[in-house]
Design a protein around this motif. Structure first.
Motif, short mmCIF file in Angstrom:
data_model
loop_
_atom_site.label_atom_id
_atom_site.label_comp_id
_atom_site.label_asym_id
_atom_site.label_seq_id
_atom_site.Cartn_x
_atom_site.Cartn_y
_atom_site.Cartn_z
N ALA A 1 -3.52 3.90 -2.14
CA ALA A 1 -3.32 2.68 -1.71
C ALA A 1 -3.48 1.72 -2.55
O ALA A 1 -2.70 -0.10 -2.40
CB ALA A 1 -3.69 2.01 0.07
N ARG B 1 -1.31 5.33 -7.84
CA ARG B 1 -0.12 3.73 -7.63
C ARG B 1 0.86 3.84 -7.68
O ARG B 1 1.21 3.68 -8.85
CB ARG B 1 -1.42 3.36 -7.47
N GLN B 2 2.01 3.63 -6.46
CA GLN B 2 3.19 3.14 -7.49
C GLN B 2 3.20 1.78 -6.97
O GLN B 2 2.89 1.25 -6.35
CB GLN B 2 4.14 3.83 -6.29
N VAL B 3 4.02 1.38 -8.90
CA VAL B 3 4.55 -0.06 -8.16
C VAL B 3 5.50 -0.10 -8.37
O VAL B 3 6.45 0.18 -9.14
CB VAL B 3 4.17 -0.95 -9.27
N ASP B 4 6.48 -0.98 -7.17
CA ASP B 4 8.20 -1.38 -8.05
C ASP B 4 8.50 -2.55 -8.58
O ASP B 4 7.60 -3.50 -8.55
CB ASP B 4 8.51 -1.50 -6.88
N ALA C 1 0.67 -0.93 0.10
CA ALA C 1 0.09 0.40 -0.41
C ALA C 1 1.29 0.84 0.38
O ALA C 1 0.54 2.58 -0.25
CB ALA C 1 -1.21 -0.09 1.26
N ILE D 1 5.15 2.56 -0.15
CA ILE D 1 6.16 3.75 -1.79
C ILE D 1 6.93 2.95 -1.22
O ILE D 1 8.06 2.67 -0.23
CB ILE D 1 5.83 4.72 -1.77
N THR E 1 -2.04 -5.59 -10.71
CA THR E 1 -2.58 -4.64 -11.24
C THR E 1 -2.31 -3.37 -12.04
O THR E 1 -3.71 -2.43 -11.53
CB THR E 1 -0.90 -4.04 -10.33
N GLU F 1 12.42 4.48 -6.08
CA GLU F 1 11.10 5.28 -4.48
C GLU F 1 11.53 6.07 -3.33
O GLU F 1 10.82 6.97 -2.98
CB GLU F 1 11.39 3.33 -3.73
N LEU F 2 12.72 6.14 -3.25
CA LEU F 2 13.37 6.96 -2.54
C LEU F 2 12.75 8.55 -2.90
O LEU F 2 12.97 9.39 -2.12
CB LEU F 2 14.70 7.08 -1.96
N GLU F 3 13.28 8.66 -4.39
CA GLU F 3 12.91 9.89 -4.78
C GLU F 3 11.35 10.25 -4.59
O GLU F 3 10.62 11.35 -4.89
CB GLU F 3 13.17 10.26 -6.17
N ILE F 4 10.30 8.95 -5.12
CA ILE F 4 8.83 8.92 -5.15
C ILE F 4 8.47 9.53 -4.11
O ILE F 4 7.84 10.43 -3.58
CB ILE F 4 8.38 7.77 -5.85
N ALA F 5 8.73 9.42 -3.17
CA ALA F 5 8.91 9.09 -1.48
C ALA F 5 9.28 11.08 -1.19
O ALA F 5 7.59 11.86 -0.51
CB ALA F 5 9.51 8.55 -0.46
N LEU G 1 -1.19 9.66 -3.34
CA LEU G 1 -0.55 8.82 -3.20
C LEU G 1 -2.13 8.14 -3.20
O LEU G 1 -2.06 8.17 -1.73
CB LEU G 1 1.00 8.58 -2.92
N ALA H 1 2.34 -10.13 -11.16
CA ALA H 1 1.94 -9.02 -10.36
C ALA H 1 1.88 -7.69 -10.88
O ALA H 1 0.44 -6.96 -10.67
CB ALA H 1 2.92 -8.95 -9.05
#
Lengths: 520, 284
Positions: free
Chosen positions: B184, B151-154, A172, A174, B209, B162-166, B182, B205
Motif C-alpha cells: 500500500a 507499489r503501483q503508481v498510475d 493504496a 491499484i 513517491t 491497471e486492469l491488467e496489473i490487477a 502489492l 507526486a
C-alpha cells in the motif's frame, strides 16, 4: 417543441437524424436551458466551447441536451465575441453545468458570468494565468513552466474534534490518482472535497493533431475500461459526418462488443464491492468469471480488453458461426455462475449490512446534478441512451432498463446485476439472428470540411458522447469528449457525507468512476 | 457459511501451474526486412509513431520500429503492400532500456529504378540484454532476495494497464506465489510499477513517491504509454511522456496494455529471476 422552447418554428434545424440545433445568442442560453428542462424534460449531456476565430472570427458555446421524449439531441449554439470573452452561466440553477463551465473557463479563457464558484477545475495550481490550452493559438507541443500559486484552497474545517484526512493522489490500491479531503468528526464524514485532473493528458488537443482515421485509437485510450464505448461514440460522430451507413452485421457485432464490455466490467465491479467489505470468496469468484470473459474475448477478437475491434464504418473482426456458438455456450455457463455469485452475496447478512443504506445518492440530488448511467438508474432516474436514442443494433432488440430506487451501494450493485441479465438477453438475441452483410462500410477519402456531428453510445458506466468538428481541409478541428464520470463525480461528493471513512472505498467502488475519462 | 465453504471446495484450485508461454493471436508486429521495400505505408498507418520511415541521405532509406511505442493496433499489418509485416504470438516482452525495444533497418535505393533493397541488419542500440541484466542484478544483489514488494503508481494511464496489473493478482495468475506482493505504501516497496504517460499533474507526486521508497529501488515502466508516451505523445502541455523522462527506469514492459503474464514476466525480470526477451517469435 419550438412552442416549449418559445422559439420560432424555423429556428430548430434537424442537422442530422436525431440531432437538432438551435442558433441562439449567448444571452438567450439561460432561458432556453430553463425551458428545455421544464418543458421537454431535457438532460444536460455536455457543455463545451469551440475556437472558430480563424474561420468565423469568434468562439462558440454549445449546450447539448438529451430530449428522451423526442428521441433527439438538441445542441444550442451561441457565438462568443473574442473581445468580450464571457457567457452567462446556468450553473446556479442547473448544477450539472458546474464543472463544464469551469472547464470552458480553464481551457478557453471564456468566463462564465454569474457562476456561483468560478474556481479552476481542470488546471492545477502551478498552471500560469492566461494560458488557454484548447485555444487554436496555443502550441500542441512544448512544456509549460510551472508557477507558484495556490488557486485551489481546500475549505477549512473548524470545531472541536473536527479534522481533515487527506488521501491521494497516489492511493493504496491499484487505482487511478485523485486527491480526496475528508472533513471528519470522529469517524463520520462531514463533507468531502476532491481534486481531480491528475491524469489530464491533453486528449482533446491531441485529437486535433492526429489524422482523423487515427482518432479511433486515441478514443480507445480515453478510459481503458470503456474501449468500445468511446470508440463507438467517436466512430458514430465520424460516420455521421461522412454520411456513411454502417452495415447491419457490423451494427450487430458492435452491439455484441458493447454488451461484452458491460458484462465484464459489471462482474469485476461486483467482485470489487465484495473485496472492499472483505468478503473474499465471492470476490475471487468474480475475478475468475471476469478472467474467463476476457479470455473468450481474446480468443474471438484477438484482444482481451476489446481494443482495435471498432473500425470507422464498422468493425474489424467478424464472428464466424462457430465463434458465435463458442460465445453463446460460454455465456450460458457464465449466466449460471453469475446467478450463484449474486445469491452468495445477497444471502449473506454480513455483506448486506455493509451495503444497505450505505452511500445514498438521493433521487433529487441525482436529478439536480445531472448524474447519468447506472449511478442515475440506481437513484431512480430512468434514462438509457440505448432505449432513448437507439444506436447500433439496439432498436431491433428487446431489453429492459433496470431502475432501482435505493440510491445506495446495494442499489448500484443490483442495477449492475440486473443489467448483466439484460445484456445476456441482448447477446443471445443478436448472436442467434446475425444478419449477413459486410462488416464495414468504406469511408470516403476525406471528411466534409467545416462540418460537425455528435456521436453517442451508452457504455457500461453511462453515456459517452463525442462531438467532432472538421476544419477547412476536412481534418479534425475539435473533439469534445464527455465521459459519464465527468457528470457523476459530483454525485460521489453528495453520497459520502454521513457515512464513515471505512465505507468510502466501497461507496467509491460502487460508482467506479473513471479518473482518466474524467480528466482526459 | 456452509454454502460458502462448499462453494470454495467445489471450485477447487484455479491457479494455472505455468502462466508463461501462452500464445496470443497478436503480440507485436514483426517486420521481415528482406521483403520490405521501405515504401513507408506502415509508418503512415501507425497512429502512435512506432514505425518511422526516413531518408537520411540520398540513396539511403531507413525504417525503424519501436515496441516501446507500439499500441498493437495491427494497422501496419494490413497496410503493408508487400505483406512483410507478420504477427508475433509471444507476449512476454521486457527490456532494460528503451533503445533495446527499437530496431532500425537500412535500405539502398537504386538510382535507376528507385527501388529500395534491404542492406543492413536490424540494429539494436544501447547495451545488450546480458550486460543490462548483470548491471541490474549487481545493483540489487542480495538485497531483495526472493521476494518483491511492489507499489503501483498510475502516473497518467487510461486505466487499461491497471486492469491488467490487477488481473495478475486474480486466482488464475496469482502473482503472490512468486513472492511478489502489492503493497500500500512506497515506504514498503522495492519496486515502483509505473504506468504513463507521466502527466504534468502527476510528475511531482511521482517524484515524491520515488523519493519515499527505500534503496535499492527498482522502477518498472508498464505499458506503451509508460515506455514512450504512446499515442498521447511526449512533451505536450499535459503529457511529459515515458516514465524515463522523470525517473531512471530499470525494466520496460511494452504493450497496450501488456497482458498479465507479460507484467508478471517483467516483474520477475526486475527480480533477476527471468531473462528479458525482446523480439517476439514469429508466427505468420
Amino acid at each position: 417543441m419550438s412552442n416549449a422552447l418559445e422559439v420560432a418554428a424555423n429556428a430548430v434545424r434537424e442537422l442530422r437524424p436525431g440531432e437538432l440545433v438551435i442558433d441562439a445568442s449567448a444571452t438567450a442560453l439561460p432561458g432556453l436551458a430553463d425551458r428545455a428542462i421544464s418543458g421537454l424534460d431535457a438532460r444536460l449531456m455536455s457543455l463545451f466551447a469551440s475556437d472558430e476565430r480563424e474561420v468565423a472570427g469568434r468562439f462558440f458555446l454549445h449546450h447539448v441536451w438529451s430530449l428522451p421524449q423526442l428521441k433527439r439531441f438538441l445542441r444550442v449554439i451561441a457565438p462568443i465575441d473574442p473581445a468580450e470573452p464571457s457567457f452567462p452561466s446556468i450553473s446556479a440553477k442547473h448544477p450539472a453545468a458546474n464543472w463544464f463551465e469551469r472547464e470552458v473557463m480553464d481551457l478557453f479563457g471564456l468566463v462564465p458570468t454569474g457562476h456561483p464558484n468560478p474556481a479552476r477545475v481542470v488546471l492545477h495550481d502551478d498552471w500560469p494565468e492566461r494560458a488557454w490550452a484548447l485555444r487554436k493559438d496555443f502550441p500542441a507541443q512544448g512544456a509549460v513552466a510551472r508557477v507558484p500559486g495556490d488557486y485551489h484552497p481546500f475549505r477549512p474545517v473548524t470545531g472541536e474534534g473536527v479534522f481533515q484526512v487527506p488521501v491521494g493522489p497516489v492511493h493504496a490500491g491499484i487505482i487511478e490518482p485523485g486527491h480526496f479531503r475528508f472533513g471528519v468528526a470522529g469517524e463520520p464524514v462531514l463533507y468531502l472535497q476532491m481534486r481531480l485532473f491528475y491524469v489530464h493528458k491533453g486528449t482533446e488537443k491531441r485529437f486535433e493533431h492526429l489524422p482523423w482515421r487515427h482518432g479511433v485509437f486515441l478514443a480507445e485510450s480515453i478510459s481503458g475500461d470503456t474501449v468500445v464505448g468511446h470508440a463507438l461514440a467517436f466512430a458514430h460522430a465520424v460516420e455521421r459526418l461522412a454520411t456513411v451507413t454502417v452495415p447491419p452485421r457490423a451494427q450487430a457485432l458492435r452491439t455484441v462488443l458493447l454488451e461484452l464490455e458491460r458484462i465484464y466490467n459489471h462482474t469485476a465491479d461486483i467482485g470489487a464491492v465484495a473485496t472492499d467489505v472483505a468478503f473474499t470468496v465471492p470476490a475471487s469468484r468474480a475475478q475468475a468469471l471476469r478472467e474467463g470473459l476476457l479470455r473468450i474475448q481474446d480468443r474471438l477478437f484477438g484482444t482481451r480488453l476489446l481494443r482495435g475491434t471498432i473500425a470507422l464504418g464498422g468493425v474489424r473482426h467478424d464472428l464466424t458461426s462457430q465463434g458465435r456458438q463458442v460465445l453463446s455456450a460460454h455465456l450460458r455457463v457464465f449466466a449460471t455462475e453469475f446467478d450463484a455469485l449474486i445469491a452468495l452475496l445477497i444471502d449473506a447478512g454480513t455483506f448486506t449490512d455493509r451495503v444497505d443504506g450505505t452511500g445514498i445518492l438521493t433521487h433529487q440530488a441525482a436529478r439536480d446534478l445531472g448524474v447519468v448511467g447506472l449511478a442515475a438508474r440506481a437513484s431512480g432516474v430512468d434514462a438509457d441512451l440505448r432505449r432513448d436514442h437507439p444506436h447500433d443494433g439496439y432498436a431491433g432488440v428487446r431489453f429492459e432498463v433496470p431502475v432501482e430506487d435505493g440510491g445506495d451501494v446495494r442499489a448500484r450493485l443490483m442495477v449492475r446485476a440486473r443489467e448483466v441479465e439484460q445484456s445476456l438477453l441482448i447477446l443471445h438475441q443478436v448472436l442467434d439472428a446475425m444478419p449477413d452483410s459486410a462488416i464495414a462500410a468504406s469511408m470516403p477519402e476525406r471528411l466534409p470540411a467545416l462540418a460537425s456531428a455528435l456521436g453517442w453510445a451508452e457504455a457500461w458506466r453511462g453515456p459517452c458522447t463525442h462531438w467532432v468538428a472538421t476544419d477547412t481541409r476536412g481534418e479534425i478541428a475539435r473533439v469534445k469528449v464527455t465521459d459519464p464520470s465527468f457528470l457523476n463525480w459530483p454525485g460521489v461528493i453528495q453520497a459520502v457525507p454521513g457515512n464513515i471513512i471505512p465505507d468510502f472505498p466501497v461507496i467509491n467502488k460502487s460508482f467506479n468512476l473513471s479518473y482518466s475519462g474524467n480528466d482526459r | 457459511m456452509l454454502g460458502i465453504i462448499a462453494k470454495s471446495l467445489g471450485t477447487g484450485v484455479l491457479t494455472e501451474a505455468d502462466p508463461f508461454g501462452g500464445r496470443a493471436s497478436f503480440g507485436f508486429p514483426v517486420v521481415d526486412f528482406s521483403r520490405c521495400t521501405a515504401c513507408g505505408e506502415c509508418a503512415q498507418s501507425c497512429p502512435s509513431g512506432a514505425i518511422q520511415a526516413a531518408t537520411p541521405t540520398e540513396g539511403c532509406k531507413t525504417l525503424s520500429l519501436s515496441y516501446a511505442a507500439c499500441i498493437q493496433c495491427r494497422a501496419c499489418v494490413t497496410a503493408c503492400p508487400e505483406k512483410a509485416i507478420g504477427v508475433s504470438d509471444g507476449v512476454e516482452v521486457a527490456a532494460y532500456t528503451r533503445e533495446q525495444l527499437a530496431q532500425t533497418a537500412s535500405f539502398t535505393v537504386d538510382p535507376e529504378t528507385g527501388r529500395a533493397t534491404f542492406s543492413q541488419d536490424a540494429v539494436h542500440h544501447g547495451p545488450g540484454l546480458a550486460e543490462s541484466a548483470f548491471r541490474l542484478r549487481d545493483r540489487i544483489r542480495g538485497r531483495l532476495g526472493r521476494s518483491l514488494h511492489v507499489r503501483q503508481v498510475d502516473a497518467g494511464s487510461c486505466n487499461g494497464c491497471e486492469l491488467e496489473i490487477a488481473a495478475t493478482a486474480n486466482p488464475l495468475y496469482d502473482l503472490e506465489r512468486f513472492g511478489i506482493h502489492l503493497v500500500a505504501s512506497p515506504r514498503h516497496a522495492d519496486v515502483l510499477l509505473v504506468t504513463g504517460p507521466v502527466t504534468r499533474n502527476m510528475e511531482i507526486a511521482l517524484r515524491r513517491t520515488y523519493d519515499a521508497a527505500p534503496e535499492p529501488r527498482v522502477v518498472v515502466a508498464v505499458g506503451t504509454c509508460g515506455c514512450s508516451g504512446g499515442i498521447f505523445g511526449e512533451g505536450t502541455y499535459a503529457a511529459i511522456g515515458g516514465v524515463d523522462r522523470v525517473l531512471p527506469v530499470d525494466v520496460y514492459i511494452p504493450g497496450c496494455p501488456p497482458r498479465p503474464q507479460a507484467i508478471l514476466n517483467g516483474l520477475l525480470v526486475a527480480m533477476g529471476v527471468r531473462e528479458a526477451r525482446i523480439l517476439p517469435s514469429r508466427e505468420q
